[in-house]
Write a protein that holds these residues in place. Structure first.
Motif, PDB file in Angstrom:
ATOM      1  N   UNK A   1       0.763  -1.180   0.064  1.00  0.00           N
ATOM      2  CA  UNK A   1      -0.097  -0.143   0.011  1.00  0.00           C
ATOM      3  C   UNK A   1       0.924   1.464   0.004  1.00  0.00           C
ATOM      4  N   UNK A   2       1.896   1.186   0.506  1.00  0.00           N
ATOM      5  CA  UNK A   2       2.997   2.420   0.479  1.00  0.00           C
ATOM      6  C   UNK A   2       3.527   2.586  -0.596  1.00  0.00           C
ATOM      7  N   UNK A   3       3.672   1.571  -1.451  1.00  0.00           N
ATOM      8  CA  UNK A   3       4.088   1.741  -2.765  1.00  0.00           C
ATOM      9  C   UNK A   3       2.797   2.344  -3.670  1.00  0.00           C
ATOM     10  N   UNK A   4       1.757   1.907  -3.351  1.00  0.00           N
ATOM     11  CA  UNK A   4       0.511   2.669  -4.141  1.00  0.00           C
ATOM     12  C   UNK A   4       0.346   4.000  -3.866  1.00  0.00           C
ATOM     13  N   UNK A   5       0.654   4.354  -2.540  1.00  0.00           N
ATOM     14  CA  UNK A   5       0.504   5.620  -2.258  1.00  0.00           C
ATOM     15  C   UNK A   5       1.479   6.630  -2.837  1.00  0.00           C
ATOM     16  N   UNK A   6       2.953   6.182  -2.915  1.00  0.00           N
ATOM     17  CA  UNK A   6       4.008   7.160  -3.805  1.00  0.00           C
ATOM     18  C   UNK A   6       4.014   6.464  -5.207  1.00  0.00           C
ATOM     19  N   UNK A   7       3.167   5.912  -5.787  1.00  0.00           N
ATOM     20  CA  UNK A   7       2.943   5.527  -7.142  1.00  0.00           C
ATOM     21  C   UNK A   7       2.416   6.442  -8.139  1.00  0.00           C
ATOM     22  N   UNK A   8       2.734   6.511  -9.260  1.00  0.00           N
ATOM     23  CA  UNK A   8       2.063   7.379 -10.089  1.00  0.00           C
ATOM     24  C   UNK A   8       0.657   7.379 -10.492  1.00  0.00           C
ATOM     25  N   UNK A   9      -0.288   6.390  -9.833  1.00  0.00           N
ATOM     26  CA  UNK A   9      -1.361   6.415 -10.034  1.00  0.00           C
ATOM     27  C   UNK A   9      -2.346   7.034  -9.052  1.00  0.00           C
ATOM     28  N   UNK A  10      -1.577   7.697  -7.962  1.00  0.00           N
ATOM     29  CA  UNK A  10      -2.474   8.345  -6.874  1.00  0.00           C
ATOM     30  C   UNK A  10      -1.619   9.471  -6.652  1.00  0.00           C
ATOM     31  N   UNK A  11      -2.709  10.521  -6.316  1.00  0.00           N
ATOM     32  CA  UNK A  11      -2.146  12.073  -6.233  1.00  0.00           C
ATOM     33  C   UNK A  11      -1.178  12.178  -4.841  1.00  0.00           C
ATOM     34  N   UNK A  12      -0.284  13.240  -4.909  1.00  0.00           N
ATOM     35  CA  UNK A  12       0.648  13.426  -3.827  1.00  0.00           C
ATOM     36  C   UNK A  12       2.185  13.189  -4.449  1.00  0.00           C
ATOM     37  N   UNK A  13       2.803  12.645  -3.164  1.00  0.00           N
ATOM     38  CA  UNK A  13       4.409  12.351  -3.528  1.00  0.00           C
ATOM     39  C   UNK A  13       4.553  11.261  -4.831  1.00  0.00           C
ATOM     40  N   UNK A  14       5.192  11.371  -5.820  1.00  0.00           N
ATOM     41  CA  UNK A  14       5.674  10.486  -6.619  1.00  0.00           C
ATOM     42  C   UNK A  14       6.974   9.966  -7.045  1.00  0.00           C
ATOM     43  N   UNK A  15       7.417   8.791  -6.523  1.00  0.00           N
ATOM     44  CA  UNK A  15       8.476   8.379  -6.493  1.00  0.00           C
ATOM     45  C   UNK A  15       8.927   8.014  -7.919  1.00  0.00           C
ATOM     46  N   UNK A  16      10.310   8.019  -8.301  1.00  0.00           N
ATOM     47  CA  UNK A  16      10.814   7.691  -9.598  1.00  0.00           C
ATOM     48  C   UNK A  16      10.712   5.963  -9.774  1.00  0.00           C
ATOM     49  N   UNK A  17       9.815   5.693 -10.736  1.00  0.00           N
ATOM     50  CA  UNK A  17       9.485   4.335 -10.863  1.00  0.00           C
ATOM     51  C   UNK A  17      10.821   3.594 -11.493  1.00  0.00           C
ATOM     52  N   UNK A  18      11.411   4.278 -12.503  1.00  0.00           N
ATOM     53  CA  UNK A  18      12.542   3.597 -12.849  1.00  0.00           C
ATOM     54  C   UNK A  18      13.720   3.094 -11.807  1.00  0.00           C
ATOM     55  N   UNK A  19      14.000   4.081 -10.865  1.00  0.00           N
ATOM     56  CA  UNK A  19      14.738   4.030  -9.729  1.00  0.00           C
ATOM     57  C   UNK A  19      14.518   3.006  -8.729  1.00  0.00           C
TER      58      UNK A  19
END
Length: 548
Positions: free
Chosen positions: A38-56
């Motif tokens: 769920x943490x990954x979902x929160x920082x992923x590109x499909x949810x608003x807010x902080x978006x981490x670099x998926x490639x990294x």
């Protein structure tokens, strides 16, 4: 001053979110793996807010895969597997075939190719090592026949999935529908198997000698830091070398590095010291997987998500129950094994990612696998308690019965000691208690140490002593003394508090490594706290003052 630090930002965002959601999962008494996803979902590109670099995040996930598989290799025991081979080997193969067929049926219903159905079904067939071991530990079943069957079953599944991960790229051309002659296909498969065989032979013949020798050399340097570094260098180096030289997966290389290293006691102790790093990157692996999940798939493909979940939770469980009962084991064993396997995890993610990368599995298939993983991991603790007969009433009766037996086993007018921990200090304490003919029970969480204590002839209870239920089964209410030999002072503080609540008059002796831990343990109720460094200094001074 502005800084461009996507790597640091990705690591920080992933770990902070994982801590928050993992803490929430722990509070809700579900697997922390679900929280990390769920943490990954929160920082992923499909949810608003902080978006981490998926490639990294995917690069970091590769490290997580290496270290996860290294851990699987460390826990791989040929002895344990052979003891349950008559049920684990055919059972795992039959269950994989059944679940794969069900998954292929869903794929055909969705209009995917046969190859996509095969990958999808295989991903649904294999359970999570992390979740299964945690469920068995919570249920204190890891050292029972049921637990050994479940672990052996999982080892067979893991080995099968490692083979699939190795062969899938070689079969990608055929699986994607590209023309390929039988001769070319046979050559490709044969070359792949030859490379895998060469790597395995190298590890079993050369690695089995070189790796322990390297660790012994590092140990004899006297540098603990260099010793830890040697373990990590071997794990990561073997995995990378296997991929670069033999064209096999990081997973297989790391698995064999762990298996070879796990055969030596020195190697196991060294591996224990690197567990925090392994756990951190494993967390990032689950976070990176969660980042790939698009929550909208639950709305847009709700029926498919439900069908996937039913295959994982119901289909696999029914198959496991039928197989275990067919082999003559009692219903309790069948239900426990079924409950343990009613989820999917790390290998499923690896298969899904590889299937998408090779163009075999559609993105929708990966989303369904991720959704099935998240929901099955969330449901697994509830399913486990229900199927394994661990309702609260049954648990309370079992606890009371075990406590009654422990009380009857203790001498009427003698003392009963509960010893927490069977590490280096705990073993010495247990030897002393045995020599003094004291009545004592050891509480230990780690399976290898539990087995070692039992081999020494001690009474052992597998479980975490910070849990009230475990302390109850150890008959803490009837004990006269609690001795805590684990090295973590603040974790020991939790045990002290709960033991004091259950038995206010018990004498508590604890171990500490710092002044802060000493103060903390005394505040929470320990009667005596021994700090190793102080005792060493006191003894050295005594020797210095004594006449030569």
């Amino acid at each position: 001053m502005p800084h461009s630090t996507p790597l640091v930002a990705t690591v920080v965002a992933g770990l902070v979110a994982a801590f928050a959601m993992g803490a929430l999962a722990h509070r809700l008494r579900i697997s922390p793996v679900a929280g990390y996803l769920f943490a990954g979902v929160l920082v992923g590109p499909f949810t608003p807010g902080v978006v981490a670099d998926s490639a990294l995040a995917n690069e970091l996930a590769e490290l997580g895969v290496i270290l996860l598989m290294f851990g699987v290799g460390l826990h791989f025991s040929v002895k344990d597997l052979m003891s349950v081979r008559k049920i684990a080997l055919p059972g795992a193969i039959l269950q994989i075939a059944f679940a794969t067929a069900l998954g292929a049926g869903i794929a055909a219903w969705q209009g995917w190719s046969m190859a996509a159905g095969l990958v999808f079904g295989l991903a649904l067939s294999v359970a999570s090592t992390v979740v299964l071991l945690r469920a068995l530990q919570v249920g204190n079943l890891i050292d029972t026949e049921r637990g050994r069957i479940a672990v052996g079953w999982l080892i067979v599944e893991d080995l099968a999935m490692v083979l699939v991960l190795v062969l899938l790229p070689a079969l990608a051309g055929l699986a994607a529908g590209r023309a390929q002659s039988n001769i070319d296909l046979a050559w490709t498969i044969g070359l792949t198997l030859a490379k895998v065989g060469g790597f395995i032979a190298l590890m079993l013949i050369v690695g089995k000698r070189v790796i322990p020798a390297a660790l012994h050399w590092a140990a004899h340097t006297g540098s603990r830091e260099l010793f830890r570094l040697a373990v990590l260098a071997i794990a990561l180096g073997v995995a990378f070398g296997a991929a670069y030289v033999f064209d096999v997966s990081f997973a297989l290389g790391a698995f064999f590095a762990g298996m070879v290293m796990g055969e030596k006691q020195l190697s196991r102790r060294a591996a224990e010291e690197t567990l925090p790093l392994r756990d951190a990157f494993a967390v990032l692996f689950f976070v990176s997987v969660g980042m790939l999940f698009d929550p909208s798939v639950v709305v847009e493909h709700g029926v498919a998500v439900l069908a996937t979940l039913l295959v994982i939770v119901v289909g696999k469980s029914l198959a496991a129950v039928a197989i275990v009962r067919f082999f003559g084991h009692p219903p309790q064993t069948a239900l426990a094994v079924a409950a343990s396997l009613a989820q999917i995890g790390e290998f499923s993610f690896m298969l899904a990612a590889l299937g998408v990368q090779l163009g075999i599995l559609p993105q929708e298939g990966r989303d369904l696998i991720l959704a099935g993983a998240i929901f099955s991991i969330l449901a697994n603790p509830l399913i486990f308690r229900w199927l394994a007969g661990r309702h609260s009433i049954v648990k309370s009766v079992a606890v009371a019965e075990q406590a009654r037996r422990a009380k009857e086993a203790a001498p009427a007018a003698g003392e009963r000691v509960v010893l927490v921990g069977y590490g280096r200090v705990g073993r010495l304490v247990a030897q002393g208690l045995a020599q003094d003919a004291r009545n004592f029970v050891i509480v230990e969480e780690r399976p290898d140490l539990v087995e070692r204590a039992r081999e020494a002839g001690h009474e052992v209870l597998a479980g975490n002593a910070s849990e009230v239920e475990v302390l109850d089964r150890a008959a803490i209410r009837e004990a006269t003394r609690l001795m805590i030999a684990i090295p973590e002072g603040f974790e020991a503080g939790v045990i002290v508090q709960r033991a004091r609540q259950l038995n206010p008059g018990i004498e508590i002796l604890a171990r500490a490594h710092s002044d802060e831990e000493v103060d903390h343990l005394r505040k929470v109720g320990a009667d005596h706290v021994v700090m190793g460094e102080r005792e060493i200094a006191r003894r050295l001074l005594e020797l210095q003052r004594s006449p030569a």
